[in-house]
Design an enzyme around this catalytic site. Structure first.
Site, PDB file in Angstrom:
ATOM      1  N   HIS A   1       0.854  -1.147   0.039  1.00 43.78           N
ATOM      2  CA  HIS A   1       0.110   0.027  -0.055  1.00 43.78           C
ATOM      3  C   HIS A   1       0.765   1.245  -0.094  1.00 43.78           C
ATOM      4  O   HIS A   1       0.469   2.255  -0.721  1.00 43.78           O
ATOM      5  CB  HIS A   1      -0.985  -0.022   1.128  1.00 43.78           C
ATOM      6  CG  HIS A   1      -1.840   1.216   0.948  1.00 43.78           C
ATOM      7  ND1 HIS A   1      -3.009   1.024   0.016  1.00 43.78           N
ATOM      8  CD2 HIS A   1      -1.726   2.526   1.617  1.00 43.78           C
ATOM      9  CE1 HIS A   1      -3.538   2.355  -0.062  1.00 43.78           C
ATOM     10  NE2 HIS A   1      -2.898   3.093   0.872  1.00 43.78           N
TER      11      HIS A   1
ATOM     12  N   TYR B   1       1.639   5.170  -2.122  1.00 40.10           N
ATOM     13  CA  TYR B   1       1.598   6.689  -1.780  1.00 40.10           C
ATOM     14  C   TYR B   1       3.024   7.267  -2.162  1.00 40.10           C
ATOM     15  O   TYR B   1       3.148   8.418  -2.592  1.00 40.10           O
ATOM     16  CB  TYR B   1       1.519   6.841  -0.333  1.00 40.10           C
ATOM     17  CG  TYR B   1      -0.232   6.870  -0.309  1.00 40.10           C
ATOM     18  CD1 TYR B   1      -0.651   5.568   0.008  1.00 40.10           C
ATOM     19  CD2 TYR B   1      -0.750   7.934  -0.417  1.00 40.10           C
ATOM     20  CE1 TYR B   1      -1.975   5.709   0.090  1.00 40.10           C
ATOM     21  CE2 TYR B   1      -2.209   8.058  -0.082  1.00 40.10           C
ATOM     22  CZ  TYR B   1      -2.873   6.878  -0.010  1.00 40.10           C
ATOM     23  OH  TYR B   1      -4.457   6.739   0.020  1.00 40.10           O
TER      24      TYR B   1
ATOM     25  N   HIS C   1      -9.111   0.346 -11.494  1.00 43.09           N
ATOM     26  CA  HIS C   1      -8.952   1.065 -10.401  1.00 43.09           C
ATOM     27  C   HIS C   1      -7.828   1.843 -10.345  1.00 43.09           C
ATOM     28  O   HIS C   1      -7.488   2.948 -10.595  1.00 43.09           O
ATOM     29  CB  HIS C   1      -9.358   0.554  -9.202  1.00 43.09           C
ATOM     30  CG  HIS C   1      -9.211   1.663  -7.914  1.00 43.09           C
ATOM     31  ND1 HIS C   1     -10.047   2.791  -7.849  1.00 43.09           N
ATOM     32  CD2 HIS C   1      -8.206   1.455  -7.132  1.00 43.09           C
ATOM     33  CE1 HIS C   1      -9.398   3.346  -6.775  1.00 43.09           C
ATOM     34  NE2 HIS C   1      -8.438   2.373  -6.455  1.00 43.09           N
ATOM     35  N   PHE C   2      -6.535   0.885 -10.492  1.00 45.33           N
ATOM     36  CA  PHE C   2      -5.273   1.453 -10.188  1.00 45.33           C
ATOM     37  C   PHE C   2      -4.692   1.984 -11.436  1.00 45.33           C
ATOM     38  O   PHE C   2      -3.902   2.750 -11.668  1.00 45.33           O
ATOM     39  CB  PHE C   2      -4.247   0.374  -9.476  1.00 45.33           C
ATOM     40  CG  PHE C   2      -3.955  -0.487 -10.527  1.00 45.33           C
ATOM     41  CD1 PHE C   2      -2.925  -0.635 -11.398  1.00 45.33           C
ATOM     42  CD2 PHE C   2      -4.231  -1.959 -10.017  1.00 45.33           C
ATOM     43  CE1 PHE C   2      -2.493  -1.635 -12.268  1.00 45.33           C
ATOM     44  CE2 PHE C   2      -3.931  -3.004 -10.676  1.00 45.33           C
ATOM     45  CZ  PHE C   2      -2.821  -2.826 -11.809  1.00 45.33           C
ATOM     46  N   HIS C   3      -5.192   1.698 -12.697  1.00 47.63           N
ATOM     47  CA  HIS C   3      -4.889   2.482 -14.006  1.00 47.63           C
ATOM     48  C   HIS C   3      -5.470   3.898 -13.739  1.00 47.63           C
ATOM     49  O   HIS C   3      -4.768   4.862 -14.260  1.00 47.63           O
ATOM     50  CB  HIS C   3      -5.491   1.646 -15.306  1.00 47.63           C
ATOM     51  CG  HIS C   3      -4.431   0.651 -15.607  1.00 47.63           C
ATOM     52  ND1 HIS C   3      -4.567  -0.590 -15.295  1.00 47.63           N
ATOM     53  CD2 HIS C   3      -3.502   0.647 -16.514  1.00 47.63           C
ATOM     54  CE1 HIS C   3      -3.581  -1.390 -15.835  1.00 47.63           C
ATOM     55  NE2 HIS C   3      -2.986  -0.705 -16.695  1.00 47.63           N
TER      56      HIS C   3
ATOM     57  N   ARG D   1      -8.771 -10.736 -13.477  1.00 49.07           N
ATOM     58  CA  ARG D   1      -7.609 -10.313 -13.937  1.00 49.07           C
ATOM     59  C   ARG D   1      -6.602 -11.120 -14.024  1.00 49.07           C
ATOM     60  O   ARG D   1      -6.684 -12.328 -13.929  1.00 49.07           O
ATOM     61  CB  ARG D   1      -7.290  -9.171 -12.975  1.00 49.07           C
ATOM     62  CG  ARG D   1      -6.476  -9.939 -11.502  1.00 49.07           C
ATOM     63  CD  ARG D   1      -6.283  -8.745 -10.647  1.00 49.07           C
ATOM     64  NE  ARG D   1      -5.170  -8.128 -10.978  1.00 49.07           N
ATOM     65  CZ  ARG D   1      -4.372  -7.578 -10.003  1.00 49.07           C
ATOM     66  NH1 ARG D   1      -4.853  -7.398  -8.882  1.00 49.07           N
ATOM     67  NH2 ARG D   1      -3.324  -6.816 -10.442  1.00 49.07           N
ATOM     68  N   ARG D   2      -5.625 -10.680 -15.163  1.00 49.62           N
ATOM     69  CA  ARG D   2      -4.297 -11.594 -15.226  1.00 49.62           C
ATOM     70  C   ARG D   2      -4.572 -12.795 -16.169  1.00 49.62           C
ATOM     71  O   ARG D   2      -4.451 -13.868 -15.750  1.00 49.62           O
ATOM     72  CB  ARG D   2      -3.713 -12.160 -14.110  1.00 49.62           C
ATOM     73  CG  ARG D   2      -3.145 -10.548 -13.225  1.00 49.62           C
ATOM     74  CD  ARG D   2      -2.685 -11.150 -11.695  1.00 49.62           C
ATOM     75  NE  ARG D   2      -1.599 -10.054 -11.537  1.00 49.62           N
ATOM     76  CZ  ARG D   2      -0.907  -9.985 -10.235  1.00 49.62           C
ATOM     77  NH1 ARG D   2      -1.263 -10.929  -9.557  1.00 49.62           N
ATOM     78  NH2 ARG D   2      -0.334  -9.167 -10.180  1.00 49.62           N
TER      79      ARG D   2
HETATM   80  C1  HEM Z   1      -1.278   2.481 -22.918  1.00 50.17           C
HETATM   81  C2  HEM Z   1      -1.755   2.686 -21.646  1.00 50.17           C
HETATM   82  C3  HEM Z   1      -1.960   1.418 -20.798  1.00 50.17           C
HETATM   83  C4  HEM Z   1      -2.787   0.412 -21.453  1.00 50.17           C
HETATM   84  C5  HEM Z   1      -3.362   0.072 -22.614  1.00 50.17           C
HETATM   85  C6  HEM Z   1      -2.541  -0.803 -20.150  1.00 50.17           C
HETATM   86  C7  HEM Z   1      -3.169  -2.141 -20.127  1.00 50.17           C
HETATM   87  C8  HEM Z   1      -2.884  -2.916 -19.172  1.00 50.17           C
HETATM   88  C9  HEM Z   1      -3.378  -4.461 -19.162  1.00 50.17           C
HETATM   89  C10 HEM Z   1      -4.479  -4.777 -20.516  1.00 50.17           C
HETATM   90  C11 HEM Z   1      -2.972  -4.916 -18.260  1.00 50.17           C
HETATM   91  C12 HEM Z   1      -3.113  -6.328 -17.785  1.00 50.17           C
HETATM   92  C13 HEM Z   1      -4.433  -6.713 -17.090  1.00 50.17           C
HETATM   93  C14 HEM Z   1      -4.672  -8.024 -16.809  1.00 50.17           C
HETATM   94  O1  HEM Z   1      -4.048  -8.931 -17.462  1.00 50.17           O
HETATM   95  O2  HEM Z   1      -5.576  -8.235 -16.075  1.00 50.17           O
HETATM   96  C15 HEM Z   1      -2.092  -3.886 -17.519  1.00 50.17           C
HETATM   97  C16 HEM Z   1      -1.446  -4.498 -16.231  1.00 50.17           C
HETATM   98  C17 HEM Z   1      -0.876  -3.345 -15.527  1.00 50.17           C
HETATM   99  N1  HEM Z   1      -0.657  -2.106 -15.643  1.00 50.17           N
HETATM  100 FE1  HEM Z   1      -1.348  -1.050 -17.380  1.00 50.17          FE
HETATM  101  N2  HEM Z   1      -1.813  -0.174 -19.047  1.00 50.17           N
HETATM  102  C18 HEM Z   1      -1.329   1.125 -19.444  1.00 50.17           C
HETATM  103  C19 HEM Z   1      -0.846   2.143 -18.926  1.00 50.17           C
HETATM  104  C20 HEM Z   1      -0.352   1.809 -17.448  1.00 50.17           C
HETATM  105  C21 HEM Z   1       0.143   2.772 -16.736  1.00 50.17           C
HETATM  106  C22 HEM Z   1       0.335   4.329 -16.998  1.00 50.17           C
HETATM  107  C23 HEM Z   1       0.372   2.146 -15.542  1.00 50.17           C
HETATM  108  C24 HEM Z   1       0.991   2.861 -14.388  1.00 50.17           C
HETATM  109  C25 HEM Z   1       1.978   3.827 -14.083  1.00 50.17           C
HETATM  110  C26 HEM Z   1       0.127   0.834 -15.644  1.00 50.17           C
HETATM  111  C27 HEM Z   1       0.372  -0.198 -14.639  1.00 50.17           C
HETATM  112  C28 HEM Z   1       0.033  -1.401 -14.756  1.00 50.17           C
HETATM  113  C29 HEM Z   1       0.299  -2.669 -13.783  1.00 50.17           C
HETATM  114  C30 HEM Z   1       1.287  -2.347 -12.565  1.00 50.17           C
HETATM  115  C31 HEM Z   1      -0.216  -3.642 -14.263  1.00 50.17           C
HETATM  116  C32 HEM Z   1       0.034  -5.215 -13.654  1.00 50.17           C
HETATM  117  C33 HEM Z   1      -1.292  -5.653 -13.192  1.00 50.17           C
HETATM  118  C34 HEM Z   1      -0.888  -7.195 -12.841  1.00 50.17           C
HETATM  119  O3  HEM Z   1       0.152  -7.546 -12.772  1.00 50.17           O
HETATM  120  O4  HEM Z   1      -2.088  -7.852 -12.648  1.00 50.17           O
HETATM  121  N3  HEM Z   1      -0.485   0.484 -16.738  1.00 50.17           N
HETATM  122  N4  HEM Z   1      -2.162  -2.722 -18.212  1.00 50.17           N
HETATM  123 CU   LIG Z   2      -3.526  -0.624  -0.814  1.00 55.80          CU
END
Ligand code: HEM
Ligand SMILES: [Cu+2]
Ligand SMILES: [Cu+2]
Lengths: 181, 562
Positions: B236, B240, B387-389, B450-451
């Site tokens: 968490h 922050y 949410h975190f996006h 997810r994932r």
């Molecule tokens: C072009 C912009 C973006 C797209 C299209 C995108 C899309 C996605 C997708 C499809 C996943 C996989 C979700 C899943 O398999 O359940 C993902 C995971 C993730 N995204 Fe993005 N994302 C974008 C930008 C960002 C940005 C700006 C951040 C943070 C600064 C971010 C942080 C993350 C993180 C930490 C995960 C890992 C989640 C996991 O392991 O379950 N993403 N994103």
């Molecule tokens: Cu948290």
């Protein structure tokens, strides 16, 4: 001359007022959450019950004969499922609608998790523990029960069915078991 | 709202710091930013491909192993590389510009940078090789090649050096300026450094005592509950850590860029201290659905979690009041006339407005995540990812852009060739984020988990999700365009006229002369954090030793056993 002291005091007063309001808001939100939790009997899995992942299939509760749904002599419905890379055993379980059901899960390998679509059944399945959820299904039909925690390349295919049947169609066999077949 | 506005005579701003020699830490700051944005661009390409792969449309190279390799790289690049390097670079900038003097420990900063670079390369190569598809959360008993973890540890070590430099620069300055209030931007940066040192304790312990020995083959079993608990310690507060630069910009940059003053410097200090206190003892809200903890501590940490919203709500008020001052100084009248009078053409002002809109939606969603019971509806569904996006990828990252835009002229000595293109980039990021995350939230409520590398769209329930995933994919493509625009804007190709600028932070309506010691340092607050952590995590961690659970067998993902 500008009276700095006066503006400063005024700013402080406005901020304090807002801070009190925020404090009040947070307490209200907490109150609502606690109330919802208690009145809707929402209890996350917190039973903290150990089971050895290396031996769970050899003896005790999670041996093959005990898996799936069974009804005990007092009419308690319990469904036991093993979550393993990359399937559930069994792949389909039957549960009655409008009756309390206890779901129990264990993993012999890595971390998994389950949810049942359209309900608030949700728990992590962590090797070393039995995860237990009590619930009552209200809608009949086939629901999805996917593994929701990444457990390896086959994770996406790890999917089971929860078949919710009307109470009158829920008929345990002589051994107390109910199966999809 | 705030009745004190432009009609009150405001104190005269202090003289701007003397212009003249450029920034001494310029290359250090730029190196950090470029590494951060390079990782960001690559990760955006991967993100867009992931969205495509999850949709009913046929994506190229779509296999499960590619998907998880990609999600690991995307998660690591966004959550660990973009954030950490941006924060470090910005910290060095703040230390030099807010304190108004060159860094004494500039060399140490370079050491931190290069150690981090080695770590990033190690971890990235490990993931690309396919031997580290464990996602950025790397939950044991699955383990990757040790190179992956060692790379991550090096990034953390680099960031610890940064923390040391930040703390040292502040204390040197205090020694040379006895009794003076540390400028708010620096105070906040050090609050973040102190918080980050606390934050990393959990994951560092997990990596050093559990995961790395397991991945090296020194141990065969692992206590999974303990490792999840240690990871939650970090999980968490790290959010922050990512958020801090955005709040620093809200308090110390946006008010001046909008043409006004910071409403209250004291409230800023207080909010940053509250973040330090409340971000840490709440990580177990990530374990609500876990069987290794009883409900008592889950409940305690939920209550503490509710208090994390306090500093955010204080911030929203203070910043809105500061912007109101700006709007009224610019001639805005009436209840909402000041909003229209704000300089929306200024990138920082625009980004702040857009960030607040995303914070409003994201904050509402956060209330659901937080609540003990409702969490069951959404845990590990697409709701969480959406949410975190929205909060991290949206609110926070758009402020990273705004910060880069604000300080770029003073770093490069050039103005932007086209402010219009800068604004387009910000708008596209906002629009893309909304288009991507609104349906994604909905899918989570429908139970989409997810994932997942590929959904079986022949299933009747899953088939109904298809169109919404395609809408999200369109959002993702808009985000990708915005990411490319960002890079274009920042590269020499996007810059124009030469300029000599010294960055100036916002003045408070009441510039603090002297402040109580408690609002000028962290000694007292560290004691309080220790007490809170002991109360919140003492027994939850100790129980694994007092009453050890059965352990799980290590699964080496890099050895093809699975
Ligand atoms: C072009 C912009 C973006 C797209 C299209 C995108 C899309 C996605 C997708 C499809 C996943 C996989 C979700 C899943 O398999 O359940 C993902 C995971 C993730 N995204 Fe993005 N994302 C974008 C930008 C960002 C940005 C700006 C951040 C943070 C600064 C971010 C942080 C993350 C993180 C930490 C995960 C890992 C989640 C996991 O392991 O379950 N993403 N994103
Ligand atoms: Cu948290
Ligand atoms: Cu799985």
């Amino acid at each position: 001359m500008i009276d700095h002291g006066a503006t400063e005091r005024r700013i402080l007063k406005t901020e304090l007022r807002w801070a009190v309001f925020v404090g009040f808001l947070v307490l209200m939100i907490l109150g609502a959450i606690v109330y919802a939790g208690i009145s809707m009997h929402i209890n996350p899995p917190s039973n903290r019950e150990f089971i050895d992942p290396k031996t769970l299939h050899l003896s005790g509760e999670f041996t093959e004969a005990n898996l799936g749904t069974s009804v005990d002599t007092d009419g308690q419905v319990t469904t036991r499922v093993i979550a393993t890379q990359f399937s559930f055993v069994p792949q389909c379980v039957v549960v009655p609608a409008n009756r309390t059901v206890t779901l129990r899960f264990a993993s012999p390998d890595v971390i998994h998790g389950i949810l049942v679509s359209g309900t608030n059944v949700n728990t992590m399945v962590v090797p070393g523990y039995v995860s237990q959820v009590h619930t009552e299904f209200t809608r009949t039909g086939d629901l999805l029960m996917p593994c929701h925690e990444y457990c390896g390349f086959g994770h996406s295919q790890m999917l089971a069915t929860v078949r919710v049947v009307p109470p009158e169609q829920f008929r345990p066999g002589p051994d107390g078991k109910v199966t999809c077949g | 709202m705030a009745s004190i506005a432009a009609n009150d005579a405001l104190p005269v701003p202090a003289a701007a710091p003397a212009a003249g020699e450029g920034l001494r830490s310029r290359r250090l700051v730029l190196s950090h930013f470029w590494l951060a944005f390079a990782a960001f661009l690559i990760a955006c390409v991967l993100g867009a491909w992931q969205m495509w792969a999850r949709s009913p449309l046929d994506a190229p190279a779509h296999t499960a192993s590619n998907y998880f390799r990609s999600v690991t790289l995307h998660g690591v690049a966004m959550a660990y590389v973009l954030s950490t390097f941006f924060i470090m670079g910005f910290g060095y900038f703040v230390a030099e510009t807010a304190l108004g003097r060159p860094l004494k420990w500039l060399k140490a900063g370079w050491w931190g940078f290069w150690i981090g670079v080695v770590g990033v390369l190690m971890a990235a190569l490990a993931v690309i090789s396919g031997k580290a598809s464990v996602l950025y959360t790397f939950y044991p008993p699955m383990t990757a090649t040790p190179w992956f973890y060692i790379g991550l540890v090096l990034v953390v070590v680099g960031s610890w050096i940064w923390c040391g430099v930040m703390i040292a620069e502040m204390s040197f300055w205090k020694r040379d300026n006895p009794g003076q209030a540390v400028p708010l931007a620096m105070f906040a940066t050090v609050a973040n450094a102190v918080m980050w040192l606390w934050t990393t304790v959990g994951v560092a312990a997990e990596l050093l005592f559990q995961v790395i020995p397991a991945s090296l083959g020194w141990t065969q079993m692992v206590d999974v509950g303990l490792s999840r608990t240690l990871f939650s310690w970090t999980l968490h507060a790290i959010v922050y850590f990512w958020l801090f630069p955005a709040y620093i910009a809200f308090y110390t940059m946006a008010p001046r860029e909008a043409g006004g003053r910071l409403f209250s410097d004291t409230m800023g200090r207080l909010s940053f201290i509250l973040f330090l206190l409340y971000s840490l003892p709440v990580g177990m809200h990530h374990l609500f659905m876990d069987p290794e903890h009883s409900s008592g501590f889950k409940f305690l940490q939920m209550v503490l979690t509710a208090f994390v919203s306090v500093p955010t709500l204080l911030t929203v008020f203070t910043i809105a009041a500061s912007l109101e001052i700006a709007g009224r100084m610019r001639g805005g009248k009436g209840l909402f006339g000041w909003v229209a009078a704000l300089p929306w053409k200024n990138p920082m002002t625009l980004a702040t407005g857009l960030a607040f809109v995303m914070l409003f939606f994201g904050g509402g969603g956060g209330l659901i995540n937080m609540s003990y019971g409702m969490n069951a509806m959404i845990h590990n569904t697409s709701w969480v990812t959406a949410h975190f996006h929205l909060i991290f990828g949206g609110t926070v990252v758009i402020m990273y852009f705004a910060i880069a835009y604000a300080i770029w002229p003073s770093l490069t000595g050039r103005e932007f060739a086209s402010l219009k293109r800068v604004r387009w980039q910000l708008w596209l990021w906002f629009i893309g984020m909304m288009v991507m995350t609104i349906p994604w939230h909905g899918l989570g409520l429908e139970g989409q988990w997810r994932r997942v590398a590929a959904f079986d769209y022949t299933d009747p329930i899953i088939a109904t999700w298809g169109p919404w995933v395609i809408v999200s994919l369109i959002g993702g493509m808009i985000l990708l365009v915005s990411a490319v625009l960002l890079i274009w804007n920042l590269l020499p190709a996007g810059l124009g006229r030469r300029t000599v600028q010294v960055y100036r932070y916002a003045e408070a309506v009441h510039p603090p002369g002297r402040v109580p010691a408690a609002l000028n340092g962290f000694a007292l607050w560290n004691v309080l954090v220790a007490v809170l952590m002991l109360a919140a995590y003492g027994w939850p961690i100790a129980q694994f030793f007092a009453d050890p659970p059965p352990q799980a067998v290590i699964h080496h993902m890099d050895r093809g056993i699975d």
